[in-house]
Design an enzyme around this catalytic site. Structure first.
Site, PDB file in Angstrom:
ATOM      1  N   TYR A  63      62.713  14.600   5.918  1.00  0.00           N
ATOM      2  CA  TYR A  63      63.390  13.433   5.333  1.00  0.00           C
ATOM      3  C   TYR A  63      64.708  13.826   4.678  1.00  0.00           C
ATOM      4  O   TYR A  63      64.778  14.839   3.971  1.00  0.00           O
ATOM      5  CB  TYR A  63      62.514  12.799   4.248  1.00  0.00           C
ATOM      6  CG  TYR A  63      61.427  11.909   4.777  1.00  0.00           C
ATOM      7  CD1 TYR A  63      61.716  10.823   5.602  1.00  0.00           C
ATOM      8  CD2 TYR A  63      60.101  12.140   4.417  1.00  0.00           C
ATOM      9  CE1 TYR A  63      60.693   9.998   6.064  1.00  0.00           C
ATOM     10  CE2 TYR A  63      59.079  11.320   4.863  1.00  0.00           C
ATOM     11  CZ  TYR A  63      59.391  10.249   5.695  1.00  0.00           C
ATOM     12  OH  TYR A  63      58.397   9.437   6.153  1.00  0.00           O
ATOM     13  N   LYS A 108      36.797  18.020 -18.718  1.00  0.00           N
ATOM     14  CA  LYS A 108      37.583  16.781 -18.634  1.00  0.00           C
ATOM     15  C   LYS A 108      38.350  16.738 -17.317  1.00  0.00           C
ATOM     16  O   LYS A 108      38.469  17.771 -16.629  1.00  0.00           O
ATOM     17  CB  LYS A 108      38.541  16.703 -19.826  1.00  0.00           C
ATOM     18  CG  LYS A 108      39.530  17.845 -19.919  1.00  0.00           C
ATOM     19  CD  LYS A 108      40.163  17.889 -21.318  1.00  0.00           C
ATOM     20  CE  LYS A 108      41.237  18.960 -21.375  1.00  0.00           C
ATOM     21  NZ  LYS A 108      41.699  19.205 -22.760  1.00  0.00           N
TER      22      LYS A 108
HETATM   23  C1  LIG Z   1      41.543  20.442 -23.127  1.00  0.00           C
HETATM   24  C2  LIG Z   1      40.973  20.818 -24.428  1.00  0.00           C
HETATM   25  C3  LIG Z   1      40.297  22.032 -24.573  1.00  0.00           C
HETATM   26  C4  LIG Z   1      40.266  23.082 -23.489  1.00  0.00           C
HETATM   27  O1  LIG Z   1      41.527  23.700 -23.449  1.00  0.00           O
HETATM   28  P1  LIG Z   1      41.894  24.873 -22.422  1.00  0.00           P
HETATM   29  O2  LIG Z   1      43.267  25.273 -22.810  1.00  0.00           O
HETATM   30  O3  LIG Z   1      41.837  24.271 -21.065  1.00  0.00           O
HETATM   31  O4  LIG Z   1      40.885  25.942 -22.614  1.00  0.00           O
HETATM   32  C5  LIG Z   1      39.651  22.285 -25.770  1.00  0.00           C
HETATM   33  N1  LIG Z   1      39.729  21.392 -26.792  1.00  0.00           N
HETATM   34  C6  LIG Z   1      40.403  20.240 -26.693  1.00  0.00           C
HETATM   35  C7  LIG Z   1      40.463  19.318 -27.853  1.00  0.00           C
HETATM   36  C8  LIG Z   1      41.070  19.916 -25.526  1.00  0.00           C
HETATM   37  O5  LIG Z   1      41.760  18.776 -25.431  1.00  0.00           O
END
Ligand SMILES: *Cc1c(COP(=O)(O)O)cnc(C)c1O
Length: 381
Positions: A276, A55
């Site tokens: 700044y 993602k």
């Molecule tokens: C983001 C996510 C993961 C992966 O989690 P990590 O902590 O990055 O390993 C797995 N399952 C779901 C539902 C997530 O939202």
């Protein structure tokens, strides 16, 4: 980290690649380290299947490149958060692998998901009905994962909704339920009582649903041990080198290196106002370097406040600007650092977790915030 591949993979807002010469900063992504991290997680899982969570464009590192690297290790299940990410990933990796959309499908978008061969993560009764209807339209039992809320209160069917469906398996007719899944809120704290509570709730809820494989563990969940592994693990962070066991040394390999170019160097006298707001004044004569890297590149104003050059720490002085940061390079021999040289923001001198720790945030946020105007160099492909 040489033998670059896909060196043209960075894209400007208008879609063109960013050359190394034209960029202000260079992001190097070690695909062989991602593959090794996947192998290390697999070793922990002892035969349980392992998906890849890509993602947010592969936690900022390029979902297509990351997924392609993982596929060479045999990974053939991916999770994205959004439908749009799933559509893009499908184009990048072709028709073979399974792609699940964690946040569920927005109402009315089911047809687009079907057209890209994506699998819904079903988080509500309404999503269940919409996915069933979409399957009916195309004359297929569409595959899906049912997500239940085992105690994080974020996504997934609430326990009363699952209880209401129990015994009425007809509601699942026409859907190919491949997984029942849930997500842990506190997996990075192994002694947190919520872990066992969530696991218990998950057991109870999945017993009420159609028989299917089960998935609970994210990266840190894998390290909670076999009772959390079930049939499919869903790591993201650990693949990208973020420590899944924050209280212990990092069992993963680092994956990213971020270097910024020196745009200019100068000397200033005692009393000079720096940056700044003149939030800093030189307490004596100083050598400064300004780098072409700032908060527009995702380096939050409160993030780790030093860069590194050949083992020497170069503290930021004054405020982070949109496109530049002023470094104190007085610790280096005069003339050592010159225009065009690269200093390191992330890499061997400063890990993603180090940078996050300084900023009071987590490595996930550092990676996911990384900007789009770097020259991206993929190595180890
Ligand atoms: C983001 C996510 C993961 C992966 O989690 P990590 O902590 O990055 O390993 C797995 N399952 C779901 C539902 C997530 O939202």
């Amino acid at each position: 980290m040489n033998d670059a591949v896909n060196g043209d993979a960075s894209k400007t807002a208008t879609g063109g690649p960013i050359s190394e010469a034209a960029a202000g900063a260079i992001l190097t992504i070690d695909l062989s380290a991602i593959r090794e991290n996947y192998r290390r997680l697999n070793a922990r899982l002892g035969g349980v299947r392992c998906a890849g969570v890509v993602k947010a464009d592969g936690y900022g590192l390029g979902a297509g490149q990351v997924a392609s690297a993982l596929m060479k290790e045999g990974c053939d299940i991916f999770f994205v958060a959004l439908l749009a990410e799933g559509i893009a990933l499908r184009k990048a990796i072709g028709t073979g692998p399974e792609i699940y959309v964690l946040n569920g499908l927005p109402p009315g978008s089911e047809g687009e998901a079907v057209a890209s061969g994506l699998r819904a993560v079903i988080n509500s009764g309404a999503q269940l009905r919409a996915w069933r209807a979409a399957g009916h339209r195309v004359g297929q039992r569409l595959p899906a994962a049912i997500q239940v809320d085992s105690g994080m209160s974020r996504l997934g069917m609430a326990p009363p909704d699952v209880e209401a469906m129990a015994g009425d398996t007809a509601v699942f007719d026409g859907i190919g339920v491949r997984y029942v899944m849930s997500h842990l809120a506190c997996a990075d704290e192994p002694h947190h009582p919520a872990n066992e509570q969530q696991r218990g709730a998950f057991e109870r809820l999945r017993a009420m649903l159609p028989g299917a494989l089960a998935s609970l563990a994210n990266s840190s969940g894998i390290f909670l041990g076999p009772p959390y592994h079930y049939d499919l693990a869903r790591p993201g962070a650990a693949l990208y080198g973020i420590n899944p066991t924050p209280a212990e040394p990092n069992p993963m390999l680092p994956v990213v290196r971020l270097q910024a170019k020196v745009a200019q160097t100068r000397g200033v006298e005692k009393g000079a106002g720096i940056g700044y707001g003149h939030t800093y004044h030189a307490e004596g004569p100083l050598s400064l370097a300004t780098i072409s890297f700032g908060y527009a590149d995702g380096w939050l104003r409160r993030s780790a406040s030093a860069a590194w050059f050949e083992g020497t720490r170069l503290p930021f002085l004054g405020r982070v600007s949109m496109d530049s940061i002023i470094l104190d390079i007085s610790a280096l021999p005069p003339g050592k650092l010159r225009e065009g040289d690269l200093v390191e923001l992330l890499g061997p001198s400063q890990s993603v977790d180090d940078a996050a720790g300084h900023a009071g945030t987590i490595g996930y946020e550092i990676l996911a915030s990384l900007g789009t105007r770097f020259h991206r160099r993929y190595v180890g492909g």
